[in-house]
Scaffold this motif. Structure first.
Motif, short mmCIF file in Angstrom:
data_model
loop_
_atom_site.label_atom_id
_atom_site.label_comp_id
_atom_site.label_asym_id
_atom_site.label_seq_id
_atom_site.Cartn_x
_atom_site.Cartn_y
_atom_site.Cartn_z
N VAL A 1 0.97 -1.33 0.06
CA VAL A 1 -0.24 0.11 -0.03
C VAL A 1 0.94 1.37 -0.12
CG1 VAL A 1 -1.78 1.14 1.24
CG2 VAL A 1 -1.73 -1.16 1.22
N MET A 2 0.63 2.16 -0.92
CA MET A 2 1.59 3.28 -0.93
C MET A 2 0.73 4.55 -0.69
SD MET A 2 3.89 2.77 -4.22
CE MET A 2 4.74 4.12 -4.13
N GLN A 3 1.04 5.37 0.03
CA GLN A 3 0.43 6.50 0.51
C GLN A 3 0.53 7.10 -0.52
OE1 GLN A 3 -1.49 7.20 3.29
NE2 GLN A 3 -1.44 5.24 3.92
N PRO A 4 -0.38 8.39 -0.79
CA PRO A 4 -0.25 9.18 -1.69
C PRO A 4 0.55 10.30 -1.08
CG PRO A 4 -2.34 9.46 -0.86
CD PRO A 4 -1.75 8.42 -0.27
N GLN A 5 1.52 10.92 -2.16
CA GLN A 5 2.62 11.97 -1.75
C GLN A 5 1.93 13.28 -1.96
OE1 GLN A 5 5.45 11.18 -0.32
NE2 GLN A 5 4.54 8.81 -0.31
N PRO A 6 2.23 14.22 -1.02
CA PRO A 6 1.94 15.64 -1.11
C PRO A 6 2.42 16.40 -2.49
CG PRO A 6 3.55 15.46 0.77
CD PRO A 6 3.18 14.24 0.14
N VAL A 7 1.59 16.89 -3.10
CA VAL A 7 1.96 17.79 -4.41
C VAL A 7 1.61 19.16 -4.10
CG1 VAL A 7 1.52 18.01 -6.83
CG2 VAL A 7 1.70 15.78 -5.81
N MET A 8 2.93 20.09 -4.19
CA MET A 8 2.33 21.46 -4.15
C MET A 8 2.30 21.95 -5.51
SD MET A 8 4.96 22.84 -1.11
CE MET A 8 4.19 24.61 -1.32
N ILE A 9 1.27 22.47 -5.62
CA ILE A 9 0.99 23.44 -6.80
C ILE A 9 0.84 25.01 -6.60
CG2 ILE A 9 -0.94 23.72 -8.81
CD1 ILE A 9 -1.74 20.75 -8.25
N SER A 10 1.44 25.63 -7.34
CA SER A 10 1.50 26.93 -7.00
C SER A 10 0.67 27.89 -7.77
CB SER A 10 3.11 27.75 -7.28
OG SER A 10 3.23 28.98 -6.96
N ARG A 11 -0.10 28.47 -7.38
CA ARG A 11 -1.20 29.23 -8.15
C ARG A 11 -0.44 30.65 -8.24
NH1 ARG A 11 -5.17 26.15 -5.33
NH2 ARG A 11 -5.92 24.56 -6.88
N ASP A 12 0.52 31.10 -7.81
CA ASP A 12 1.26 32.48 -7.53
C ASP A 12 2.01 32.65 -8.80
OD1 ASP A 12 0.00 33.02 -4.93
OD2 ASP A 12 1.28 31.80 -4.13
N SER A 13 2.38 33.71 -9.04
CA SER A 13 3.21 34.36 -10.11
C SER A 13 4.62 33.62 -10.01
CB SER A 13 3.07 35.61 -10.30
OG SER A 13 4.15 36.00 -11.18
N ASP A 14 5.35 33.65 -11.15
CA ASP A 14 6.76 33.35 -11.09
C ASP A 14 7.59 34.59 -11.07
OD1 ASP A 14 6.25 34.29 -13.74
OD2 ASP A 14 7.21 32.72 -14.64
N GLN A 15 7.05 35.64 -10.53
CA GLN A 15 7.75 36.75 -10.38
C GLN A 15 7.48 37.32 -8.87
OE1 GLN A 15 9.45 38.50 -12.67
NE2 GLN A 15 8.87 36.70 -14.13
N TRP A 16 8.40 38.18 -8.38
CA TRP A 16 8.35 38.91 -7.01
C TRP A 16 7.08 39.39 -7.18
CZ3 TRP A 16 11.57 37.26 -3.26
CH2 TRP A 16 12.92 36.98 -3.56
N GLY A 17 6.52 39.33 -5.81
CA GLY A 17 5.06 39.97 -5.48
C GLY A 17 5.22 41.43 -5.65
N SER A 18 6.45 42.06 -5.20
CA SER A 18 6.77 43.52 -5.17
C SER A 18 8.35 43.69 -5.50
CB SER A 18 6.65 44.06 -3.71
OG SER A 18 7.53 43.41 -2.87
N ARG A 19 8.58 44.80 -5.85
CA ARG A 19 9.83 45.15 -6.50
C ARG A 19 10.81 45.37 -5.16
NH1 ARG A 19 8.44 49.82 -10.38
NH2 ARG A 19 7.48 50.13 -8.48
N VAL A 20 12.21 45.45 -5.28
CA VAL A 20 12.88 45.46 -4.27
C VAL A 20 12.69 47.00 -3.67
CG1 VAL A 20 15.60 46.00 -3.69
CG2 VAL A 20 14.94 44.15 -5.33
N CYS A 21 12.43 47.85 -4.16
CA CYS A 21 12.30 49.37 -3.65
C CYS A 21 10.67 49.61 -3.25
CB CYS A 21 12.86 50.36 -4.72
SG CYS A 21 14.90 50.30 -4.98
N ASP A 22 10.23 48.84 -3.33
CA ASP A 22 8.67 49.07 -2.93
C ASP A 22 8.42 49.05 -1.39
OD1 ASP A 22 7.98 49.25 -5.42
OD2 ASP A 22 7.03 47.24 -5.52
#
Length: 127
Positions: free
Chosen positions: A7-28
């Motif tokens: 019996v194999m337990q299901p493994q957790p899978v992380m699905i990111s719905r966020d952007s592949d960019q920073w949420g804010s700029r360095v100087c924000d």
């Protein structure tokens, strides 16, 4: 003859719905004024608290004060990019960590708040 069932337990899978960019700029920094003020007035305390929140050793950021290029700030930024799937380069991380250290820590703090991923167990039963 014995039959063996595996019996194999299901493994957790992380699905990111966020952007592949920073949420804010360095100087924000004005996006979170209290955090920015805390970083400005007590930078060492701010970095230690944020490193602990991220899951690293509390005193790790204190090693940054030993050289020109801050290795801990740079490695935390690279780690955060990898954890959240943010695009970027190590060269850019090195530049902003060296010349905009406080702003980079504020940006990472904002990113941790924005991408706080709660862990939810799907299909778990209380026994």
């Amino acid at each position: 003859m014995s039959n063996q069932m595996v019996v194999m337990q299901p493994q957790p899978v992380m699905i990111s719905r966020d952007s592949d960019q920073w949420g804010s700029r360095v100087c924000d920094c004005c996006d979170d004024v209290p955090e920015c003020c805390f970083a400005y007035w007590c930078f060492a305390c701010f970095t230690c608290i944020k490193a602990k929140t991220y899951g690293e050793c509390l005193c790790l950021p204190l090693l940054d004060f030993c050289g020109i290029i801050p290795p801990i700030t740079m490695s935390m930024r690279v780690s955060m990019r990898q954890r959240y799937g943010i695009k970027g380069t190590m060269c850019n991380d090195c530049l902003v960590a060296t010349f905009c250290r406080a702003c980079v820590w504020c940006q990472m703090s904002r990113e941790m708040k924005a991408r706080n991923l709660p862990i939810t167990l799907v299909g778990a039963r209380n026994l």
